[in-house]
Design a protein around this motif. Structure first.
Motif, mmCIF file in Angstrom:
data_model
loop_
_atom_site.group_PDB
_atom_site.id
_atom_site.type_symbol
_atom_site.label_atom_id
_atom_site.label_comp_id
_atom_site.label_asym_id
_atom_site.label_seq_id
_atom_site.Cartn_x
_atom_site.Cartn_y
_atom_site.Cartn_z
ATOM 1 N N GLY A 109 13.319 -3.964 0.353
ATOM 2 C CA GLY A 109 12.183 -4.112 1.362
ATOM 3 C C GLY A 109 11.762 -3.069 2.334
ATOM 4 N N LEU A 110 12.395 -2.307 2.360
ATOM 5 C CA LEU A 110 11.707 -1.141 2.531
ATOM 6 C C LEU A 110 10.719 -0.537 1.366
ATOM 7 C CD1 LEU A 110 11.339 0.901 5.150
ATOM 8 C CD2 LEU A 110 13.055 1.779 4.274
ATOM 9 N N ALA A 111 10.440 -0.183 0.568
ATOM 10 C CA ALA A 111 9.584 -0.093 -0.790
ATOM 11 C C ALA A 111 8.738 -0.703 -0.975
ATOM 12 C CB ALA A 111 10.661 -0.389 -1.474
ATOM 13 N N ARG A 136 10.808 -0.378 -6.062
ATOM 14 C CA ARG A 136 11.707 -0.660 -5.403
ATOM 15 C C ARG A 136 12.644 0.796 -5.323
ATOM 16 N NH1 ARG A 136 15.234 -3.813 -8.188
ATOM 17 N NH2 ARG A 136 15.828 -3.439 -10.536
ATOM 18 N N ASN A 137 12.933 1.137 -6.472
ATOM 19 C CA ASN A 137 14.243 2.783 -7.226
ATOM 20 C C ASN A 137 13.369 3.823 -6.656
ATOM 21 O OD1 ASN A 137 15.404 0.825 -9.022
ATOM 22 N ND2 ASN A 137 13.808 1.066 -10.784
ATOM 23 N N THR A 138 11.802 4.311 -5.613
ATOM 24 C CA THR A 138 11.968 4.762 -5.330
ATOM 25 C C THR A 138 12.785 5.318 -4.029
ATOM 26 O OG1 THR A 138 9.498 4.417 -6.104
ATOM 27 C CG2 THR A 138 9.596 6.029 -3.513
ATOM 28 N N PRO A 139 12.916 4.744 -3.024
ATOM 29 C CA PRO A 139 13.549 5.180 -1.817
ATOM 30 C C PRO A 139 14.849 5.952 -1.977
ATOM 31 C CG PRO A 139 12.990 2.701 -1.110
ATOM 32 C CD PRO A 139 12.705 3.429 -2.958
ATOM 33 N N ALA A 140 15.420 5.146 -3.244
ATOM 34 C CA ALA A 140 17.305 6.015 -3.340
ATOM 35 C C ALA A 140 16.641 7.169 -4.226
ATOM 36 C CB ALA A 140 17.899 5.194 -4.234
ATOM 37 N N ALA A 141 15.849 7.338 -5.251
ATOM 38 C CA ALA A 141 16.096 8.416 -6.420
ATOM 39 C C ALA A 141 15.035 8.825 -5.953
ATOM 40 C CB ALA A 141 14.880 7.388 -7.512
ATOM 41 N N ARG A 142 13.344 9.171 -5.213
ATOM 42 C CA ARG A 142 12.614 9.753 -4.719
ATOM 43 C C ARG A 142 12.718 9.625 -3.207
ATOM 44 N NH1 ARG A 142 7.913 9.178 -7.689
ATOM 45 N NH2 ARG A 142 7.104 10.950 -6.743
ATOM 46 N N PRO A 143 13.409 9.849 -2.576
ATOM 47 C CA PRO A 143 13.063 9.723 -0.954
ATOM 48 C C PRO A 143 11.794 10.603 -0.389
ATOM 49 C CG PRO A 143 15.221 10.398 -1.079
ATOM 50 C CD PRO A 143 15.176 10.541 -2.607
ATOM 51 N N ASN A 172 8.602 11.574 -1.620
ATOM 52 C CA ASN A 172 8.393 10.780 -2.299
ATOM 53 C C ASN A 172 7.110 10.079 -1.117
ATOM 54 O OD1 ASN A 172 5.901 8.445 -2.207
ATOM 55 N ND2 ASN A 172 6.317 8.686 -4.808
ATOM 56 N N GLU A 173 5.821 10.845 -1.478
ATOM 57 C CA GLU A 173 4.792 11.161 -0.268
ATOM 58 C C GLU A 173 4.541 9.912 0.191
ATOM 59 O OE1 GLU A 173 2.585 12.246 3.169
ATOM 60 O OE2 GLU A 173 4.044 13.832 1.662
ATOM 61 N N SER A 174 4.382 9.148 -0.974
ATOM 62 C CA SER A 174 3.609 8.184 -0.154
ATOM 63 C C SER A 174 4.551 6.784 0.901
ATOM 64 C CB SER A 174 3.658 6.829 -0.998
ATOM 65 O OG SER A 174 2.322 6.668 -2.150
ATOM 66 N N LEU A 175 6.225 6.965 0.348
ATOM 67 C CA LEU A 175 7.065 6.305 1.300
ATOM 68 C C LEU A 175 7.853 7.472 2.447
ATOM 69 C CD1 LEU A 175 9.752 4.851 1.304
ATOM 70 C CD2 LEU A 175 10.870 6.731 -0.011
ATOM 71 N N GLN A 176 6.963 8.543 2.310
ATOM 72 C CA GLN A 176 7.433 10.141 4.059
ATOM 73 C C GLN A 176 6.116 9.058 4.858
ATOM 74 O OE1 GLN A 176 9.824 11.330 4.794
ATOM 75 N NE2 GLN A 176 11.471 10.250 3.172
ATOM 76 N N HIS A 177 5.498 9.016 4.070
ATOM 77 C CA HIS A 177 3.441 8.854 5.051
ATOM 78 C C HIS A 177 4.083 7.505 5.660
ATOM 79 C CE1 HIS A 177 -0.025 8.234 6.603
ATOM 80 N NE2 HIS A 177 0.041 6.736 5.944
ATOM 81 N N TYR A 178 4.334 6.547 5.007
ATOM 82 C CA TYR A 178 5.428 5.143 6.315
ATOM 83 C C TYR A 178 5.865 5.074 6.284
ATOM 84 C CZ TYR A 178 6.910 0.489 6.607
ATOM 85 O OH TYR A 178 7.600 -0.831 6.826
ATOM 86 N N LEU A 179 6.955 6.307 6.517
ATOM 87 C CA LEU A 179 7.818 5.967 7.377
ATOM 88 C C LEU A 179 7.500 6.708 8.781
ATOM 89 C CD1 LEU A 179 10.783 7.252 4.861
ATOM 90 C CD2 LEU A 179 10.817 4.602 6.189
ATOM 91 N N ARG A 180 7.064 8.194 8.427
ATOM 92 C CA ARG A 180 6.371 8.696 9.388
ATOM 93 C C ARG A 180 5.557 7.819 10.637
ATOM 94 N NH1 ARG A 180 5.352 12.764 5.544
ATOM 95 N NH2 ARG A 180 3.669 11.818 5.418
ATOM 96 N N GLU A 181 4.838 6.751 10.091
ATOM 97 C CA GLU A 181 3.602 5.809 10.942
ATOM 98 C C GLU A 181 4.967 5.023 11.307
ATOM 99 O OE1 GLU A 181 1.127 7.762 10.721
ATOM 100 O OE2 GLU A 181 0.017 6.074 10.157
ATOM 101 N N VAL A 182 6.661 4.350 10.853
ATOM 102 C CA VAL A 182 6.722 3.778 11.503
ATOM 103 C C VAL A 182 7.336 4.771 13.024
ATOM 104 C CG1 VAL A 182 9.498 2.561 11.068
ATOM 105 C CG2 VAL A 182 7.649 2.600 9.983
ATOM 106 N N VAL A 183 8.657 5.525 12.490
ATOM 107 C CA VAL A 183 8.984 6.768 13.291
ATOM 108 C C VAL A 183 7.655 7.168 14.713
ATOM 109 C CG1 VAL A 183 9.576 8.624 13.988
ATOM 110 C CG2 VAL A 183 10.153 7.381 12.167
ATOM 111 N N ARG A 184 6.072 6.822 14.166
ATOM 112 C CA ARG A 184 5.507 7.552 15.405
ATOM 113 C C ARG A 184 5.084 5.802 16.306
ATOM 114 N NH1 ARG A 184 -0.253 7.859 13.252
ATOM 115 N NH2 ARG A 184 -0.720 7.801 15.519
ATOM 116 N N VAL A 185 5.094 4.875 15.014
ATOM 117 C CA VAL A 185 5.296 3.742 16.379
ATOM 118 C C VAL A 185 6.150 3.063 17.336
ATOM 119 C CG1 VAL A 185 4.422 1.124 16.305
ATOM 120 C CG2 VAL A 185 3.046 2.534 15.384
ATOM 121 N N LEU A 186 7.509 3.168 16.373
ATOM 122 C CA LEU A 186 8.306 2.714 17.226
ATOM 123 C C LEU A 186 9.018 3.557 18.691
ATOM 124 C CD1 LEU A 186 10.997 2.412 14.217
ATOM 125 C CD2 LEU A 186 10.052 0.699 15.919
ATOM 126 N N ALA A 187 8.923 5.333 18.197
ATOM 127 C CA ALA A 187 8.731 6.328 19.476
ATOM 128 C C ALA A 187 7.375 5.502 20.278
ATOM 129 C CB ALA A 187 8.171 7.561 18.735
#
Length: 126
Positions: free
Chosen positions: A38-40, A47-54, A56-71
């Motif tokens: 679901g996160l991927a 769907r393999n990227t979070p485990a195989a290549r955590p 990954n710039e696209s994944l990290q960009h999304y995660l940073r945006e989530v953290v910004r909003v949650l903060a």
């Protein structure tokens, strides 16, 4: 603004991959109640990227945006992370056609959500 930055720093550190300079898809997925697939999907990566290549710039960009909003949400919720996460995942926002903050971040609109949070915190009434 500095309170949000302090909160974001501490929140980002909470979600950091242990011993690594990037955010942990597993920790963020767990906090949001999402399986890795679901996160991927939200980050628009394989769907393999979070485990195989955590890192990954696209994944990290999304995660940073989530953290910004949650903060920002956590800061407005008086430091209540559980309340902020619930709001992020579930609250339909009338000002945005009843889409949730989660849906808006998936559409690349994290800054719009942060601006909304700041306007509400500043006393605006939607």
């Amino acid at each position: 603004m500095s309170a949000v930055m302090v909160s974001q720093g501490s929140l980002a550190e909470t979600f950091r991959e242990p011993g690594r300079p990037y955010l942990s898809p597993h920790r963020i997925g767990e906090a949001l109640g999402l399986q890795i697939q679901g996160l991927a999907e939200r980050a628009r990566v394989s769907r393999n990227t979070p485990a195989a290549r955590p890192q990954n710039e696209s994944l990290q960009h999304y995660l940073r945006e989530v953290v910004r909003v949650l903060a920002a949400a956590e800061d407005t919720a008086g430091g209540d992370r559980t309340k902020a996460i619930f709001w992020f995942m579930n609250e339909p926002l009338p000002e945005f056609d009843y889409q949730t903050p989660d849906a808006l971040v998936r559409m690349g609109k994290a800054q719009v959500v942060i601006d909304y949070i700041e306007s509400i915190a500043g006393g605006a009434t939607g």
